[in-house]
Design a protein around this motif. Structure first.
Motif, PDB file in Angstrom:
ATOM      1  N   ALA A  93       0.979  -1.187  -0.002  1.00 40.44           N
ATOM      2  CA  ALA A  93      -0.082   0.179   0.173  1.00 40.44           C
ATOM      3  C   ALA A  93       0.879   1.175   0.015  1.00 40.44           C
ATOM      4  O   ALA A  93       0.429   2.092  -0.720  1.00 40.44           O
ATOM      5  N   ASN A  94       1.900   1.358   0.613  1.00 40.99           N
ATOM      6  CA  ASN A  94       2.877   2.468   0.871  1.00 40.99           C
ATOM      7  C   ASN A  94       3.520   2.697  -0.477  1.00 40.99           C
ATOM      8  O   ASN A  94       3.791   3.622  -0.953  1.00 40.99           O
ATOM      9  N   ALA A  95       3.790   1.400  -1.257  1.00 39.38           N
ATOM     10  CA  ALA A  95       4.519   1.527  -2.448  1.00 39.38           C
ATOM     11  C   ALA A  95       3.559   2.275  -3.387  1.00 39.38           C
ATOM     12  O   ALA A  95       3.920   3.089  -4.336  1.00 39.38           O
ATOM     13  N   GLU A  96       2.165   2.152  -3.474  1.00 37.57           N
ATOM     14  CA  GLU A  96       1.120   2.654  -4.216  1.00 37.57           C
ATOM     15  C   GLU A  96       1.057   3.994  -3.892  1.00 37.57           C
ATOM     16  O   GLU A  96       0.863   5.122  -4.794  1.00 37.57           O
ATOM     17  N   HIS A  97       1.065   4.511  -2.302  1.00 35.53           N
ATOM     18  CA  HIS A  97       0.975   5.852  -2.068  1.00 35.53           C
ATOM     19  C   HIS A  97       2.198   6.626  -2.603  1.00 35.53           C
ATOM     20  O   HIS A  97       2.084   7.919  -3.223  1.00 35.53           O
ATOM     21  N   LYS A  98       3.349   6.117  -2.651  1.00 35.48           N
ATOM     22  CA  LYS A  98       4.522   6.960  -3.097  1.00 35.48           C
ATOM     23  C   LYS A  98       4.332   6.888  -4.696  1.00 35.48           C
ATOM     24  O   LYS A  98       4.775   8.062  -5.127  1.00 35.48           O
ATOM     25  N   HIS A  99       3.926   6.256  -5.433  1.00 40.51           N
ATOM     26  CA  HIS A  99       3.544   6.119  -6.509  1.00 40.51           C
ATOM     27  C   HIS A  99       2.469   7.240  -7.028  1.00 40.51           C
ATOM     28  O   HIS A  99       2.855   8.179  -8.008  1.00 40.51           O
ATOM     29  N   VAL A 100       1.605   7.383  -6.323  1.00 40.11           N
ATOM     30  CA  VAL A 100       0.598   8.565  -6.512  1.00 40.11           C
ATOM     31  C   VAL A 100       1.482   9.837  -5.991  1.00 40.11           C
ATOM     32  O   VAL A 100       1.111  10.917  -6.749  1.00 40.11           O
ATOM     33  N   ILE A 101       2.216   9.868  -5.086  1.00 37.11           N
ATOM     34  CA  ILE A 101       3.033  11.220  -4.891  1.00 37.11           C
ATOM     35  C   ILE A 101       3.713  11.423  -6.127  1.00 37.11           C
ATOM     36  O   ILE A 101       3.923  12.751  -6.495  1.00 37.11           O
ATOM     37  N   GLU A 102       4.654  10.350  -6.645  1.00 38.05           N
ATOM     38  CA  GLU A 102       5.223  10.548  -7.858  1.00 38.05           C
ATOM     39  C   GLU A 102       4.601  11.072  -8.938  1.00 38.05           C
ATOM     40  O   GLU A 102       4.885  12.134  -9.832  1.00 38.05           O
ATOM     41  N   GLU A 103       3.405  10.655  -9.042  1.00 40.13           N
ATOM     42  CA  GLU A 103       2.656  10.927 -10.419  1.00 40.13           C
ATOM     43  C   GLU A 103       1.928  12.496 -10.248  1.00 40.13           C
ATOM     44  O   GLU A 103       1.863  13.162 -11.052  1.00 40.13           O
ATOM     45  N   SER A 104       1.728  12.688  -8.720  1.00 42.86           N
ATOM     46  CA  SER A 104       1.240  14.164  -8.553  1.00 42.86           C
ATOM     47  C   SER A 104       2.123  15.040  -8.734  1.00 42.86           C
ATOM     48  O   SER A 104       1.883  16.234  -9.294  1.00 42.86           O
ATOM     49  N   VAL A 140      -2.080  13.841   1.606  1.00 40.06           N
ATOM     50  CA  VAL A 140      -3.061  12.685   2.021  1.00 40.06           C
ATOM     51  C   VAL A 140      -2.243  11.306   1.811  1.00 40.06           C
ATOM     52  O   VAL A 140      -2.186  10.505   2.814  1.00 40.06           O
ATOM     53  N   ALA A 141      -1.342  11.156   0.615  1.00 44.19           N
ATOM     54  CA  ALA A 141      -0.463   9.822   0.729  1.00 44.19           C
ATOM     55  C   ALA A 141       0.488   9.729   1.610  1.00 44.19           C
ATOM     56  O   ALA A 141       0.754   8.887   1.844  1.00 44.19           O
ATOM     57  N   ALA A 142       1.137  11.175   1.813  1.00 38.29           N
ATOM     58  CA  ALA A 142       2.246  11.281   2.751  1.00 38.29           C
ATOM     59  C   ALA A 142       1.800  10.660   4.144  1.00 38.29           C
ATOM     60  O   ALA A 142       2.363  10.046   4.899  1.00 38.29           O
ATOM     61  N   LYS A 143       0.561  11.344   4.389  1.00 35.49           N
ATOM     62  CA  LYS A 143      -0.192  10.937   5.652  1.00 35.49           C
ATOM     63  C   LYS A 143      -0.454   9.555   5.983  1.00 35.49           C
ATOM     64  O   LYS A 143       0.053   8.870   6.849  1.00 35.49           O
ATOM     65  N   LYS A 144      -0.966   8.956   4.969  1.00 37.01           N
ATOM     66  CA  LYS A 144      -1.196   7.618   5.084  1.00 37.01           C
ATOM     67  C   LYS A 144       0.168   6.877   5.115  1.00 37.01           C
ATOM     68  O   LYS A 144       0.416   5.765   5.869  1.00 37.01           O
ATOM     69  N   ILE A 145       1.063   7.171   4.416  1.00 36.46           N
ATOM     70  CA  ILE A 145       2.518   6.346   4.513  1.00 36.46           C
ATOM     71  C   ILE A 145       3.295   6.492   5.920  1.00 36.46           C
ATOM     72  O   ILE A 145       3.667   5.555   6.411  1.00 36.46           O
ATOM     73  N   ARG A 146       3.035   7.657   6.454  1.00 32.08           N
ATOM     74  CA  ARG A 146       3.572   7.806   7.944  1.00 32.08           C
ATOM     75  C   ARG A 146       2.527   6.866   8.782  1.00 32.08           C
ATOM     76  O   ARG A 146       3.395   6.294   9.723  1.00 32.08           O
ATOM     77  N   GLU A 147       1.349   7.051   8.758  1.00 28.72           N
ATOM     78  CA  GLU A 147       0.556   6.121   9.437  1.00 28.72           C
ATOM     79  C   GLU A 147       0.677   4.455   9.435  1.00 28.72           C
ATOM     80  O   GLU A 147       0.993   3.715  10.415  1.00 28.72           O
ATOM     81  N   ASN A 148       1.238   4.223   8.075  1.00 31.33           N
ATOM     82  CA  ASN A 148       1.514   2.830   7.915  1.00 31.33           C
ATOM     83  C   ASN A 148       2.807   2.314   8.293  1.00 31.33           C
ATOM     84  O   ASN A 148       3.082   1.359   8.731  1.00 31.33           O
ATOM     85  N   GLU A 149       3.831   3.347   8.340  1.00 30.56           N
ATOM     86  CA  GLU A 149       4.976   2.895   8.946  1.00 30.56           C
ATOM     87  C   GLU A 149       5.114   3.007  10.261  1.00 30.56           C
ATOM     88  O   GLU A 149       5.554   1.913  10.753  1.00 30.56           O
ATOM     89  N   ILE A 150       4.069   3.499  11.037  1.00 31.56           N
ATOM     90  CA  ILE A 150       3.894   3.347  12.558  1.00 31.56           C
ATOM     91  C   ILE A 150       3.438   1.991  12.650  1.00 31.56           C
ATOM     92  O   ILE A 150       3.862   1.225  13.481  1.00 31.56           O
ATOM     93  N   GLU A 151       2.290   1.482  11.807  1.00 34.11           N
ATOM     94  CA  GLU A 151       1.686   0.173  11.909  1.00 34.11           C
ATOM     95  C   GLU A 151       2.759  -0.733  11.689  1.00 34.11           C
ATOM     96  O   GLU A 151       2.535  -1.999  12.130  1.00 34.11           O
ATOM     97  N   ILE A 152       3.496  -0.890  10.627  1.00 32.63           N
ATOM     98  CA  ILE A 152       4.626  -1.549  10.301  1.00 32.63           C
ATOM     99  C   ILE A 152       5.552  -2.164  11.459  1.00 32.63           C
ATOM    100  O   ILE A 152       5.840  -3.137  11.875  1.00 32.63           O
ATOM    101  N   THR A 153       6.066  -0.945  11.867  1.00 31.21           N
ATOM    102  CA  THR A 153       6.774  -0.822  13.364  1.00 31.21           C
ATOM    103  C   THR A 153       6.308  -1.780  14.436  1.00 31.21           C
ATOM    104  O   THR A 153       6.657  -2.591  14.950  1.00 31.21           O
ATOM    105  N   GLU A 154       4.584  -1.393  14.441  1.00 28.74           N
ATOM    106  CA  GLU A 154       4.100  -2.146  15.541  1.00 28.74           C
ATOM    107  C   GLU A 154       4.090  -3.502  15.004  1.00 28.74           C
ATOM    108  O   GLU A 154       4.193  -4.703  15.920  1.00 28.74           O
ATOM    109  N   LYS A 155       3.530  -4.194  13.845  1.00 31.23           N
ATOM    110  CA  LYS A 155       3.660  -5.638  13.353  1.00 31.23           C
ATOM    111  C   LYS A 155       4.949  -6.165  13.670  1.00 31.23           C
ATOM    112  O   LYS A 155       5.098  -7.164  14.033  1.00 31.23           O
TER     113      LYS A 155
END
Length: 274
Positions: A93-104, A140-155
Motif C-alpha cells: 500500500a505504501n508503494a502505491e501511495h509513493k507512486h501517487v505522490i510521484e505522479e502528482s 494525503v498519501a504522505a499522511k497514509k505512508i506515515r501512519e502505515n510506517e507506524i503500523e509496520i513498526t508495531e507489526k
C-alpha cells in the motif's frame, strides 16, 4: 417330511447406562460356578487396570503439557505468519501511495509550466485548482505512508516478540518430549504386557458386565469399580457392610453391590490370587 422351525434367540440389548445394580438383577440366575469365575476375572481386570493407571500416573501431566506446548507453538507460528502477511500488504500500500505522490509531482510540474502560458484568469484559476488538488493528494498519501510506517513498526514488534516466545516454547517442547519419551521407554514393555493381559481377560467377560464395569470405573474418583471387603467395610467407600452380606460376598455365587457407592464387592481372598 416336516422341518423344524428355526427359533430365533432373543438377546436383551445392552444398555450403556448399565450399572452393577441393574446387572445384579439381570444376572441373578447365572450359574454360581460361572459367576465365581466371572467375579475372579473381573477382579483381575480391575487389578490390571490399576497397574496401567499407575504407569499413566507416572507420566503425570507430561502428555497434556506436550500437547499444550504444541498448540501454543502452532498459535505463535500463525500469529507470526499473519503479522508478516499484514506487513507485506502495508508495504505494498505504501508503494502505491509513493507512486501517487510521484505522479502528482509530475502533474504539478506540468500544470505549473502550463500556468506560465495561460491567456486569461479563468485558465489560470483552473490550473491553480488542479495544482492545489494534486498537492492535497500528496499530503494525503504522505499522511497514509506515515501512519502505515507506524503500523509496520508495531507489526514487526509483534513478530519479534512472538519469535522470542516461539524459541522459548520450542526449547520447552524439546525438553518435555525427551522427558516423556524416557518415561514411555521405561514403561513400554510393562504397559504392552498389561494391555495384552487385559485384552485376554476382557475376552472372558460378557459385554454387559464390561459396560457396567467401565461406567462405574469412569465415575469413581479412584477408578476402582471392583473392590474387596476390608475389616467389614467396602474397599471403595469404606462404609460398613452387614454381616449377612459379607457371607454372601465370601461365597462369590452372585454379584453383590455396595449400596453406598455402587461398586461390586468381592471376597478379600481374591487379593491372594496371582
Amino acid at each position: 417330511m416336516a422341518t423344524k422351525k428355526k427359533v430365533n434367540k432373543i438377546e436383551t440389548p445392552i444398555d450403556p447406562r448399565e450399572t452393577f445394580v441393574s446387572l445384579q438383577k439381570n444376572m441373578a440366575d447365572t450359574d454360581s460356578i460361572a459367576m465365581e469365575q466371572k467375579l475372579h476375572t473381573l477382579y483381575r481386570i480391575q487389578q490390571t487396570d490399576t497397574q496401567i493407571d499407575k504407569i499413566y500416573l507416572l507420566r503425570g501431566e507430561l502428555p497434556l503439557e506436550v500437547q499444550d506446548l504444541e498448540d501454543e507453538i502452532a498459535g505463535l507460528n500463525t500469529r507470526i505468519a499473519n503479522a508478516k502477511a499484514e506487513i507485506k500488504d502495508i508495504e505494498k500500500a505504501n508503494a502505491e501511495h509513493k507512486h501517487v505522490i510521484e505522479e502528482s509531482k509530475h502533474l504539478v510540474a506540468k500544470y505549473d509550466a502550463q500556468r506560465d502560458n495561460v491567456k486569461n484568469n479563468r485558465e489560470y484559476e483552473s490550473i491553480s485548482k488542479e495544482i492545489e488538488y494534486q498537492e492535497l493528494e500528496q499530503q494525503v498519501a504522505a499522511k497514509k505512508i506515515r501512519e502505515n510506517e507506524i503500523e509496520i513498526t508495531e507489526k514487526k514488534q509483534v513478530v519479534e516478540t512472538a519469535q522470542k516466545d516461539l524459541a522459548v516454547r520450542q526449547a520447552d517442547l524439546v525438553e518435555k518430549k525427551k522427558e516423556l519419551e524416557t518415561i514411555v521407554e521405561e514403561t513400554a514393555k510393562e504397559e504392552e504386557a498389561l494391555l495384552k493381559d487385559r485384552e485376554t481377560l476382557v475376552g472372558q467377560i460378557d459385554e454387559r458386565m464390561m459396560v457396567a464395569y467401565t461406567k462405574v470405573r469412569a465415575n469413581a474418583h479412584n477408578k476402582l469399580a471392583v473392590v474387596t471387603v476390608r475389616r467389614g467395610a467396602c474397599g471403595g467407600c469404606f462404609n460398613k457392610i452387614p454381616p449377612q452380606r459379607i457371607l454372601d460376598i465370601e461365597e462369590s455365587k452372585k454379584i453383590i453391590v455396595c449400596e453406598y457407592c455402587g461398586r461390586i464387592l468381592v471376597s478379600s481372598a481374591f487379593e491372594n490370587e496371582n
